[in-house]
Design a protein around this motif. Structure first.
Motif, PDB file in Angstrom:
ATOM      1  N   SER A  26       0.821  -1.207   0.000  1.00  0.00           N
ATOM      2  CA  SER A  26       0.000   0.000   0.000  1.00  0.00           C
ATOM      3  C   SER A  26       0.858   1.260   0.000  1.00  0.00           C
ATOM      4  O   SER A  26       0.395   2.314  -0.379  1.00  0.00           O
ATOM      5  N   LYS A  27       2.133   1.162   0.435  1.00  0.00           N
ATOM      6  CA  LYS A  27       3.010   2.317   0.450  1.00  0.00           C
ATOM      7  C   LYS A  27       3.666   2.547  -0.908  1.00  0.00           C
ATOM      8  O   LYS A  27       4.268   3.570  -1.125  1.00  0.00           O
ATOM      9  N   ARG A  28       3.560   1.586  -1.798  1.00  0.00           N
ATOM     10  CA  ARG A  28       4.113   1.760  -3.127  1.00  0.00           C
ATOM     11  C   ARG A  28       3.233   2.731  -3.899  1.00  0.00           C
ATOM     12  O   ARG A  28       2.032   2.704  -3.804  1.00  0.00           O
ATOM     13  N   ASN A  29       3.875   3.565  -4.660  1.00  0.00           N
ATOM     14  CA  ASN A  29       3.168   4.577  -5.441  1.00  0.00           C
ATOM     15  C   ASN A  29       3.256   4.185  -6.918  1.00  0.00           C
ATOM     16  O   ASN A  29       4.070   4.715  -7.655  1.00  0.00           O
ATOM     17  N   LEU A  30       2.436   3.220  -7.323  1.00  0.00           N
ATOM     18  CA  LEU A  30       2.506   2.709  -8.688  1.00  0.00           C
ATOM     19  C   LEU A  30       1.601   3.503  -9.626  1.00  0.00           C
ATOM     20  O   LEU A  30       0.490   3.855  -9.282  1.00  0.00           O
ATOM     21  N   LYS A  31       2.131   3.723 -10.816  1.00  0.00           N
ATOM     22  CA  LYS A  31       1.396   4.418 -11.873  1.00  0.00           C
ATOM     23  C   LYS A  31       1.432   3.518 -13.108  1.00  0.00           C
ATOM     24  O   LYS A  31       2.472   2.946 -13.435  1.00  0.00           O
ATOM     25  N   LEU A  32       0.301   3.400 -13.815  1.00  0.00           N
ATOM     26  CA  LEU A  32       0.215   2.594 -15.027  1.00  0.00           C
ATOM     27  C   LEU A  32       0.150   3.511 -16.244  1.00  0.00           C
ATOM     28  O   LEU A  32      -0.706   4.396 -16.310  1.00  0.00           O
ATOM     29  N   ILE A  33       1.063   3.287 -17.180  1.00  0.00           N
ATOM     30  CA  ILE A  33       1.166   4.118 -18.378  1.00  0.00           C
ATOM     31  C   ILE A  33       1.139   3.217 -19.612  1.00  0.00           C
ATOM     32  O   ILE A  33       1.747   2.147 -19.616  1.00  0.00           O
ATOM     33  N   VAL A  34       0.456   3.662 -20.644  1.00  0.00           N
ATOM     34  CA  VAL A  34       0.423   2.937 -21.918  1.00  0.00           C
ATOM     35  C   VAL A  34       0.879   3.884 -23.013  1.00  0.00           C
ATOM     36  O   VAL A  34       0.471   5.042 -23.057  1.00  0.00           O
ATOM     37  N   SER A  35       1.728   3.372 -23.885  1.00  0.00           N
ATOM     38  CA  SER A  35       2.112   4.165 -25.055  1.00  0.00           C
ATOM     39  C   SER A  35       2.027   3.282 -26.298  1.00  0.00           C
ATOM     40  O   SER A  35       2.132   2.063 -26.221  1.00  0.00           O
ATOM     41  N   ASN A  36       1.809   3.936 -27.412  1.00  0.00           N
ATOM     42  CA  ASN A  36       1.784   3.224 -28.688  1.00  0.00           C
ATOM     43  C   ASN A  36       2.547   4.042 -29.718  1.00  0.00           C
ATOM     44  O   ASN A  36       3.114   5.082 -29.394  1.00  0.00           O
ATOM     45  N   GLU A  40       5.287   7.412 -29.193  1.00  0.00           N
ATOM     46  CA  GLU A  40       4.796   8.748 -29.572  1.00  0.00           C
ATOM     47  C   GLU A  40       3.596   9.171 -28.734  1.00  0.00           C
ATOM     48  O   GLU A  40       3.521  10.312 -28.300  1.00  0.00           O
ATOM     49  N   ASN A  41       2.639   8.273 -28.563  1.00  0.00           N
ATOM     50  CA  ASN A  41       1.436   8.575 -27.775  1.00  0.00           C
ATOM     51  C   ASN A  41       1.567   7.931 -26.400  1.00  0.00           C
ATOM     52  O   ASN A  41       1.626   6.714 -26.292  1.00  0.00           O
ATOM     53  N   ILE A  42       1.596   8.750 -25.364  1.00  0.00           N
ATOM     54  CA  ILE A  42       1.748   8.254 -23.994  1.00  0.00           C
ATOM     55  C   ILE A  42       0.528   8.678 -23.189  1.00  0.00           C
ATOM     56  O   ILE A  42       0.126   9.855 -23.218  1.00  0.00           O
ATOM     57  N   LYS A  43      -0.071   7.720 -22.471  1.00  0.00           N
ATOM     58  CA  LYS A  43      -1.266   8.020 -21.686  1.00  0.00           C
ATOM     59  C   LYS A  43      -1.139   7.381 -20.302  1.00  0.00           C
ATOM     60  O   LYS A  43      -0.859   6.186 -20.185  1.00  0.00           O
ATOM     61  N   THR A  44      -1.345   8.186 -19.264  1.00  0.00           N
ATOM     62  CA  THR A  44      -1.400   7.651 -17.908  1.00  0.00           C
ATOM     63  C   THR A  44      -2.786   7.063 -17.695  1.00  0.00           C
ATOM     64  O   THR A  44      -3.787   7.768 -17.794  1.00  0.00           O
ATOM     65  N   ILE A  45      -2.839   5.776 -17.403  1.00  0.00           N
ATOM     66  CA  ILE A  45      -4.102   5.077 -17.190  1.00  0.00           C
ATOM     67  C   ILE A  45      -4.573   5.258 -15.753  1.00  0.00           C
ATOM     68  O   ILE A  45      -5.745   5.512 -15.503  1.00  0.00           O
ATOM     69  N   SER A  46      -3.649   5.112 -14.796  1.00  0.00           N
ATOM     70  CA  SER A  46      -4.030   5.234 -13.390  1.00  0.00           C
ATOM     71  C   SER A  46      -2.812   5.582 -12.541  1.00  0.00           C
ATOM     72  O   SER A  46      -1.721   5.073 -12.775  1.00  0.00           O
ATOM     73  N   LYS A  47      -3.044   6.434 -11.549  1.00  0.00           N
ATOM     74  CA  LYS A  47      -2.016   6.739 -10.555  1.00  0.00           C
ATOM     75  C   LYS A  47      -2.244   5.926  -9.282  1.00  0.00           C
ATOM     76  O   LYS A  47      -1.452   5.997  -8.351  1.00  0.00           O
ATOM     77  N   LYS A  48      -3.328   5.172  -9.243  1.00  0.00           N
ATOM     78  CA  LYS A  48      -3.649   4.279  -8.132  1.00  0.00           C
ATOM     79  C   LYS A  48      -4.012   2.921  -8.719  1.00  0.00           C
ATOM     80  O   LYS A  48      -5.179   2.585  -8.867  1.00  0.00           O
ATOM     81  N   ILE A  61      -6.111  -3.599 -25.136  1.00  0.00           N
ATOM     82  CA  ILE A  61      -5.116  -3.189 -26.132  1.00  0.00           C
ATOM     83  C   ILE A  61      -5.150  -4.114 -27.350  1.00  0.00           C
ATOM     84  O   ILE A  61      -5.246  -5.328 -27.216  1.00  0.00           O
ATOM     85  N   ASN A  62      -5.056  -3.514 -28.523  1.00  0.00           N
ATOM     86  CA  ASN A  62      -4.915  -4.279 -29.761  1.00  0.00           C
ATOM     87  C   ASN A  62      -3.431  -4.616 -29.928  1.00  0.00           C
ATOM     88  O   ASN A  62      -2.649  -3.799 -30.412  1.00  0.00           O
ATOM     89  N   TRP A  63      -3.050  -5.814 -29.526  1.00  0.00           N
ATOM     90  CA  TRP A  63      -1.648  -6.216 -29.540  1.00  0.00           C
ATOM     91  C   TRP A  63      -1.137  -6.585 -30.928  1.00  0.00           C
ATOM     92  O   TRP A  63       0.003  -7.020 -31.072  1.00  0.00           O
ATOM     93  N   ASN A  64      -1.956  -6.381 -31.959  1.00  0.00           N
ATOM     94  CA  ASN A  64      -1.446  -6.513 -33.325  1.00  0.00           C
ATOM     95  C   ASN A  64      -0.594  -5.295 -33.680  1.00  0.00           C
ATOM     96  O   ASN A  64       0.167  -5.331 -34.640  1.00  0.00           O
ATOM     97  N   ASN A  65      -0.763  -4.213 -32.911  1.00  0.00           N
ATOM     98  CA  ASN A  65       0.042  -3.004 -33.064  1.00  0.00           C
ATOM     99  C   ASN A  65       0.980  -2.888 -31.865  1.00  0.00           C
ATOM    100  O   ASN A  65       0.658  -3.330 -30.772  1.00  0.00           O
ATOM    101  N   PHE A  66       2.118  -2.246 -32.065  1.00  0.00           N
ATOM    102  CA  PHE A  66       3.123  -2.106 -31.005  1.00  0.00           C
ATOM    103  C   PHE A  66       2.610  -1.220 -29.871  1.00  0.00           C
ATOM    104  O   PHE A  66       2.126  -0.115 -30.107  1.00  0.00           O
TER     105      PHE A  66
END
Length: 137
Positions: A26-36, A40-48, A61-66
């Motif tokens: 619970s003390k870890r401050n994890l953030k989830l980020i996705v880029s494609n 070039e395109n970076i998006k923060t999905i969640s800070k919690k 995610i469409n994993w047919n694309n990087f």
């Protein structure tokens, strides 16, 4: 009768250990980020982050694309990030771990999106869980 006390003591120790582990996570401050588009395109999905958010993100995610999906841990004045990345069509799948000083890659090749999801979930459980399960160099 002695066995009952032993089982009770073991149960109490297990509960205390579980509570301590949950408190650590619970003390870890994890953030989830996705880029494609290769970053070039970076998006923060969640800070919690939760395990449910990780799973739903990976499933969406469409994993047919990087893509790159990264869990960042900035909880102890150092930067640590675990990422899974690639595509099912051209690039293949990989995972890396980044710190302020180092960038290491998973030794064993990843073959499925489910494996990538499991790697992220194990890192989410705790770095000790993740480090004991996977080999990065």
């Amino acid at each position: 009768m002695k066995r009952i006390y032993i089982y009770i003591i073991i149960g109490i120790i297990t509960l205390i250990g579980s509570a301590a582990l949950m408190n650590l996570n619970s003390k870890r401050n994890l953030k989830l980020i996705v880029s494609n588009k290769y970053g070039e395109n970076i998006k923060t999905i969640s800070k919690k982050v939760t395990s449910k958010i990780i799973i739903s993100t990976m499933d969406s995610i469409n994993w047919n694309n990087f893509h790159i999906v990264q869990l960042e841990d900035e909880g102890d004045n150092t930067f640590k990030a675990l990422h899974v990345s690639g595509s099912l069509v051209e690039d293949g799948l990989a995972s890396g771990f980044v710190t302020n000083e180092n960038h290491i890659i998973m030794v064993k090749p990843i073959k499925t999106v489910d494996q990538m999801t499991e790697i992220l979930l194990d890192f989410f459980k705790g770095e000790n869980v993740w480090r004991n399960k996977y080999d990065y160099k």
